[in-house]
Write a protein that holds these residues in place. Structure first.
Motif, short mmCIF file in Angstrom:
data_model
loop_
_atom_site.label_atom_id
_atom_site.label_comp_id
_atom_site.label_asym_id
_atom_site.label_seq_id
_atom_site.Cartn_x
_atom_site.Cartn_y
_atom_site.Cartn_z
N GLY A 140 0.80 -1.20 -0.01
CA GLY A 140 0.00 0.07 0.06
C GLY A 140 0.77 1.42 0.19
O GLY A 140 0.27 2.47 0.09
N GLY A 141 2.08 1.33 -0.13
CA GLY A 141 3.08 2.43 0.06
C GLY A 141 3.92 2.43 0.99
O GLY A 141 4.26 1.46 2.08
N GLU A 142 4.54 3.43 1.47
CA GLU A 142 5.32 3.76 2.46
C GLU A 142 4.79 4.23 3.83
O GLU A 142 3.84 5.14 3.53
N LYS A 143 5.06 3.81 4.80
CA LYS A 143 4.43 4.66 6.29
C LYS A 143 5.48 4.52 7.18
O LYS A 143 6.29 3.38 7.40
N LEU A 144 5.49 5.59 7.98
CA LEU A 144 6.35 5.62 9.35
C LEU A 144 5.64 4.92 10.34
O LEU A 144 4.49 5.10 10.73
N LEU A 145 6.23 3.87 11.09
CA LEU A 145 6.02 3.19 11.98
C LEU A 145 6.66 3.56 13.40
O LEU A 145 7.86 3.63 13.18
N LYS A 146 6.03 3.78 14.34
CA LYS A 146 6.79 4.04 15.62
C LYS A 146 6.81 2.50 16.44
O LYS A 146 5.89 1.49 16.04
N VAL A 147 7.70 2.32 17.38
CA VAL A 147 7.69 1.11 18.05
C VAL A 147 6.33 0.93 18.61
O VAL A 147 5.54 1.70 19.55
N GLY A 148 5.93 -0.44 18.27
CA GLY A 148 4.49 -0.60 19.13
C GLY A 148 3.60 -0.63 18.23
O GLY A 148 2.25 -1.34 18.50
N GLU A 149 3.55 0.04 16.83
CA GLU A 149 2.60 0.22 16.14
C GLU A 149 2.84 -1.09 15.01
O GLU A 149 3.54 -1.72 14.70
N THR A 150 1.54 -1.42 14.34
CA THR A 150 1.45 -2.48 13.62
C THR A 150 0.90 -2.34 12.25
O THR A 150 -0.16 -1.37 12.11
N THR A 151 1.18 -2.85 11.06
CA THR A 151 1.00 -2.64 9.89
C THR A 151 -0.34 -3.51 9.72
O THR A 151 -0.79 -4.42 10.26
N PRO A 152 -1.01 -3.03 8.63
CA PRO A 152 -2.30 -3.82 8.19
C PRO A 152 -2.21 -5.21 8.07
O PRO A 152 -3.18 -6.09 8.03
N ALA A 172 7.86 -8.07 14.79
CA ALA A 172 7.07 -9.32 15.11
C ALA A 172 6.12 -9.54 13.96
O ALA A 172 5.34 -8.74 13.60
N TRP A 173 6.21 -10.85 13.62
CA TRP A 173 5.10 -11.16 12.79
C TRP A 173 4.76 -12.91 12.59
O TRP A 173 5.62 -13.49 13.01
N GLU A 174 3.50 -13.16 13.07
CA GLU A 174 3.05 -14.33 13.11
C GLU A 174 3.79 -15.18 14.43
O GLU A 174 4.18 -16.35 14.09
N GLY A 175 3.80 -14.54 15.44
CA GLY A 175 4.34 -14.93 16.57
C GLY A 175 6.00 -15.01 16.54
O GLY A 175 6.32 -15.73 17.57
N ARG A 176 6.36 -14.52 15.65
CA ARG A 176 8.06 -14.71 15.77
C ARG A 176 8.60 -13.19 15.49
O ARG A 176 8.07 -12.24 14.81
N GLN A 177 9.87 -13.00 16.07
CA GLN A 177 10.77 -11.85 16.00
C GLN A 177 11.65 -11.88 14.71
O GLN A 177 12.38 -12.83 14.58
#
Length: 216
Positions: free
Chosen positions: A43-55, A71-76
């Motif tokens: 969907g493009g570029e997005k600034l993510l802060k610690v603790g925030e999650t992408t769609p 973190a993704w699907e239970g793994r880091q």
């Protein structure tokens, strides 16, 4: 010997699994900052802060100038800068820079005026690069050789010297012969990166990130 070989195979297999897991994380890292990362998704570029999650369900755990942990699907997973971006840096051909908004929604970035390092506040409402005479003195700019005039500030009209800066640099983007206003006194507090520089680049803004692209 057989035992050592089996251990080595196990280590290689673990590394392969980890690399494969990292490869399928559905994001790319295109900008790294302290506790923030610019993440590219479908969907493009997005600034993510610690603790925030992408769609896509990718959560930023930590970030610094070298890498991000997500973190993704239970793994880091530890991710570095996208190979495309990293390759550009390695070849010293950086022509694009992403600037995350701060907590006030302002865009600040380290740069240089005539090879002297400064901190800029990006201001698309300023017609020229603007700095105080105190800042100009610190940078060794002989602004009194410029044209004397005045500018309108929040405090009213202020005496100003208009001149041309030899070089203004932001990340890998350099502009020459940039018009500037040196305002007598100690204001503005921030050096304003105005349109006399910004008109020489392309600007796009999305998801709390401003991207400047060198025009050729």
């Amino acid at each position: 010997m057989l035992k050592k070989r089996l251990i080595l195979q196990a280590v290689l297999m673990s590394s392969l699994i980890a690399s494969t897991a990292q490869a399928v994380v559905p994001v790319e890292i295109v900008g790294l900052f302290k506790d923030r990362a610019v993440i590219r998704t479908g969907g493009g570029e997005k600034l993510l802060k610690v603790g925030e999650t992408t769609p896509q369900g990718v959560t930023l755990i930590s970030a610094n100038s070298r890498e991000a942990v997500v973190a993704w699907e239970g793994r880091q997973h530890t991710l570095g800068l996208s190979k495309q971006v990293a390759g550009q840096y390695a070849e010293a051909q950086v022509s694009e820079v992403s600037i995350p908004a701060d907590d006030l929604g302002q865009y600040r970035i380290r740069g240089a005026i005539n090879n002297h390092y400064v901190d800029f506040l990006v201001d698309t409402g300023a017609s020229v690069v603007a700095l105080s005479s105190a800042q100009a003195d610190a940078l060794g700019i002989n602004y009194r050789q410029g044209q004397l005039g005045s500018v309108q500030t929040a405090q009213g009209n202020a005496e100003s010297y208009f001149m041309t800066l030899q070089k203004v640099t932001v990340a890998g983007i350099t502009a020459h012969n940039v018009q500037a206003a040196i305002i007598t006194g100690r204001f503005p507090v921030d050096i304003l990166l105005g349109m006399s520089f910004l008109k020489q680049v392309s600007i796009r803004e999305s998801g709390g990130v401003m991207t400047l692209v060198q025009n050729y």
